[in-house]
Scaffold this active site. Structure first.
Site, PDB file in Angstrom:
ATOM      1  N   SER A 117       0.845  -1.161   0.023  1.00  0.00           N
ATOM      2  CA  SER A 117       0.254   0.025  -0.055  1.00  0.00           C
ATOM      3  C   SER A 117       0.848   1.252   0.069  1.00  0.00           C
ATOM      4  CB  SER A 117      -0.952   0.231   1.269  1.00  0.00           C
ATOM      5  OG  SER A 117      -1.846  -1.228   1.395  1.00  0.00           O
ATOM      6  N   HIS A 138      -1.781  -3.338  -6.819  1.00  0.00           N
ATOM      7  CA  HIS A 138      -2.513  -3.110  -5.702  1.00  0.00           C
ATOM      8  C   HIS A 138      -4.007  -3.410  -5.510  1.00  0.00           C
ATOM      9  CE1 HIS A 138      -3.576   0.516  -2.674  1.00  0.00           C
ATOM     10  NE2 HIS A 138      -3.179  -0.659  -1.872  1.00  0.00           N
ATOM     11  N   GLU A 150      -4.708  -1.214  -8.836  1.00  0.00           N
ATOM     12  CA  GLU A 150      -3.909  -0.163  -9.368  1.00  0.00           C
ATOM     13  C   GLU A 150      -2.619  -0.983  -9.515  1.00  0.00           C
ATOM     14  OE1 GLU A 150      -3.568   2.096  -5.702  1.00  0.00           O
ATOM     15  OE2 GLU A 150      -3.697   4.317  -6.917  1.00  0.00           O
ATOM     16  N   ASN A 188      -4.575   5.736  -1.998  1.00  0.00           N
ATOM     17  CA  ASN A 188      -4.503   6.167  -0.642  1.00  0.00           C
ATOM     18  C   ASN A 188      -4.061   7.725  -0.663  1.00  0.00           C
ATOM     19  OD1 ASN A 188      -5.047   3.836   0.922  1.00  0.00           O
ATOM     20  ND2 ASN A 188      -3.059   2.860   0.222  1.00  0.00           N
TER      21      ASN A 188
HETATM   22  N1  LIG Z   1      -5.744  -5.067   4.203  1.00  0.00           N
HETATM   23  C1  LIG Z   1      -5.985  -3.857   3.307  1.00  0.00           C
HETATM   24  O1  LIG Z   1      -7.144  -3.533   3.055  1.00  0.00           O
HETATM   25  C2  LIG Z   1      -4.950  -4.138   2.183  1.00  0.00           C
HETATM   26  C3  LIG Z   1      -5.417  -3.121   1.156  1.00  0.00           C
HETATM   27  C4  LIG Z   1      -4.494  -3.235  -0.023  1.00  0.00           C
HETATM   28  C5  LIG Z   1      -3.269  -3.773   0.075  1.00  0.00           C
HETATM   29  N2  LIG Z   1      -2.786  -4.337   1.224  1.00  0.00           N
HETATM   30  C6  LIG Z   1      -1.303  -4.596   1.451  1.00  0.00           C
HETATM   31  O2  LIG Z   1      -1.216  -6.083   1.345  1.00  0.00           O
HETATM   32  C7  LIG Z   1      -0.224  -6.445   2.060  1.00  0.00           C
HETATM   33  C8  LIG Z   1      -0.908  -7.627   2.970  1.00  0.00           C
HETATM   34  O3  LIG Z   1      -1.823  -7.099   3.790  1.00  0.00           O
HETATM   35  P1  LIG Z   1      -2.819  -8.107   4.689  1.00  0.00           P
HETATM   36  O4  LIG Z   1      -3.787  -6.916   5.395  1.00  0.00           O
HETATM   37  O5  LIG Z   1      -3.250  -9.071   3.829  1.00  0.00           O
HETATM   38  O6  LIG Z   1      -1.801  -8.431   5.974  1.00  0.00           O
HETATM   39  P2  LIG Z   1      -1.956  -9.588   6.895  1.00  0.00           P
HETATM   40  O7  LIG Z   1      -1.424  -9.097   7.894  1.00  0.00           O
HETATM   41  O8  LIG Z   1      -3.550  -9.949   7.225  1.00  0.00           O
HETATM   42  O9  LIG Z   1      -1.206 -10.913   6.154  1.00  0.00           O
HETATM   43  C9  LIG Z   1       0.326 -10.912   6.023  1.00  0.00           C
HETATM   44  C10 LIG Z   1       0.639 -12.270   5.893  1.00  0.00           C
HETATM   45  O10 LIG Z   1       2.214 -12.099   5.588  1.00  0.00           O
HETATM   46  C11 LIG Z   1       2.658 -13.381   5.941  1.00  0.00           C
HETATM   47  N3  LIG Z   1       4.030 -13.035   6.105  1.00  0.00           N
HETATM   48  C12 LIG Z   1       4.806 -12.137   6.890  1.00  0.00           C
HETATM   49  N4  LIG Z   1       6.046 -12.482   6.386  1.00  0.00           N
HETATM   50  C13 LIG Z   1       6.349 -13.393   5.511  1.00  0.00           C
HETATM   51  C14 LIG Z   1       7.380 -13.908   4.827  1.00  0.00           C
HETATM   52  N5  LIG Z   1       8.434 -13.430   4.799  1.00  0.00           N
HETATM   53  N6  LIG Z   1       7.041 -14.756   3.942  1.00  0.00           N
HETATM   54  C15 LIG Z   1       5.596 -15.149   3.559  1.00  0.00           C
HETATM   55  N7  LIG Z   1       4.636 -14.801   4.351  1.00  0.00           N
HETATM   56  C16 LIG Z   1       4.895 -13.746   5.318  1.00  0.00           C
HETATM   57  C17 LIG Z   1       1.985 -13.299   7.612  1.00  0.00           C
HETATM   58  O11 LIG Z   1       2.171 -14.409   8.175  1.00  0.00           O
HETATM   59  C18 LIG Z   1       0.485 -13.037   7.273  1.00  0.00           C
HETATM   60  O12 LIG Z   1      -0.083 -14.165   7.000  1.00  0.00           O
HETATM   61  C19 LIG Z   1       0.249  -5.370   2.760  1.00  0.00           C
HETATM   62  O13 LIG Z   1       1.413  -4.885   1.865  1.00  0.00           O
HETATM   63  C20 LIG Z   1      -0.790  -4.117   2.719  1.00  0.00           C
HETATM   64  O14 LIG Z   1      -0.143  -2.962   2.705  1.00  0.00           O
HETATM   65  C21 LIG Z   1      -3.761  -4.244   2.459  1.00  0.00           C
END
Ligand SMILES: NC(=O)c1ccc[n+]([C@@H]2O[C@H](COP(=O)([O-])OP(=O)(O)OC[C@H]3O[C@@H](n4cnc5c(N)ncnc54)[C@H](O)[C@@H]3O)[C@@H](O)[C@H]2O)c1
Length: 296
Positions: A117, A138, A150, A188
């Protein structure tokens, strides 16, 4: 493209895996945590069940989607992929180390995408030997429902890589939009200052929580008010994106609201902690303003 790897089985990763698998790609879902993988697979299965019940897909498509996904706990499972989408925890150190490792593991033609993000795509690309094949994808939450992707071009992303990812996103029945690599990208950069301004309006006493959300819902036809949406996104996530905008664009108009900082410090993170601008009780859909902001 046939073989896709998704890194991270959290909120976004399981949604991304679902959408690719339902479009007949073979997906390797990878997470360091077996528990997160199990949870991710259970969520995909539940979401597919709901789609069958609503007659949006057949039971056969549900089964095909599940059969197209395999779960793995080590990154080397991504080695044979045509495209890797990283959706791991939003932490720069973690992402840079994943991309360094992927660059060494994958063939020279593999495209490496990040769902970040806020971390600059060019910074991620710089730790690889294939900056032309590194790009941002994204997705929005919830991934199976939201149409936007995106597509973020880093400084060195090649036009061939962008074209491939745009076409691929359309194959997923999504609506991709190409943007450049600036702090917050487009979504964002525009959404978060609006949420921040809603919090500042609350702090200054312009109106209460319900009233601010009602103005934006009724007046601007937003499906959800900005304060309610902030609770859904997570106030910690909102704060960290505002900090990225503030630092990256060097302009105080992006300074996070003191109330936002205070709430995060207090552990009131929104839906995930049970309380933010509203109070969330299991099983209840009624919107109740949290005690901190309730009027006497
Ligand atoms: N949640 C949202 O609304 C949203 C929206 C758009 C983008 N994002 C982006 O998406 C990405 C993930 O966000 P999320 O909300 O799904 O997070 P989350 O915390 O729900 O999930 C992240 C996952 O990554 C895993 N992880 C951590 N280190 C790791 C590694 N080295 N190898 C493999 N897996 C690993 C964790 O165990 C966890 O299951 C982030 O970059 C976030 O900025 C999130």
């Amino acid at each position: 493209m046939k073989n896709i790897a998704v890194i991270g089985s959290g909120t976004m990763g399981n949604g991304i895996a679902h959408v690719f698998a339902q479009t007949k790609y073979k997906v390797r879902l990878i997470d360091i945590s077996q528990e997160q993988l199990d949870k991710g697979m259970a969520i995909i299965s539940k979401n597919l069940d709901r789609m069958v019940t609503k007659e949006k897909i057949t039971a056969a498509v549900r089964q095909m989607t599940l059969d197209n996904i395999t779960a793995h706990t080590t990154l080397d499972a991504a080695a044979e992929s045509d495209l890797v989408i990283e959706a791991a925890t939003e932490n720069e150190k973690i992402k840079l180390s994943i991309f360094k490792e992927l660059d060494a593991l994958c063939g020279p033609d593999t495209i490496l995408a990040s769902n970040t993000s806020s971390i600059p795509i060019s910074k991620i690309a710089a730790v690889t030997n294939r900056p032309g094949k590194v790009i941002g994808m994204h997705f929005m939450n919830p991934v199976p429902i939201m149409k936007l992707v995106e597509v973020i071009n880093g400084k060195e992303t090649s036009s061939a890589t962008s074209a491939t990812v745009m076409e691929l996103s359309r194959n997923l029945q999504k609506s991709p939009v190409e943007v450049n690599d600036f702090p917050g990208f487009v979504a964002n950069r525009i959404l978060m200052p609006m949420i921040n301004e809603a919090i500042i309006s609350l702090q200054e006493g312009v109106a209460g929580v319900m009233e601010i959300d009602s103005v934006m819902k009724i007046g601007m036809a937003h499906p959800m008010g900005p304060l309610h949406l902030a609770d859904f996104i997570g106030l910690d996530v909102c704060l960290s994106i505002m900090e990225v905008l503030h630092d990256g664009l060097s302009n105080d108009k992006y300074a996070p609201s003191p109330v936002l900082i205070e709430l995060v410090k207090a552990g009131d993170l929104g839906v995930k902690s049970g309380q933010g601008f509203y109070r969330y009780e299991r099983g209840s859909k009624e919107l109740i303003v949290s005690d901190r902001f309730a009027k006497n």
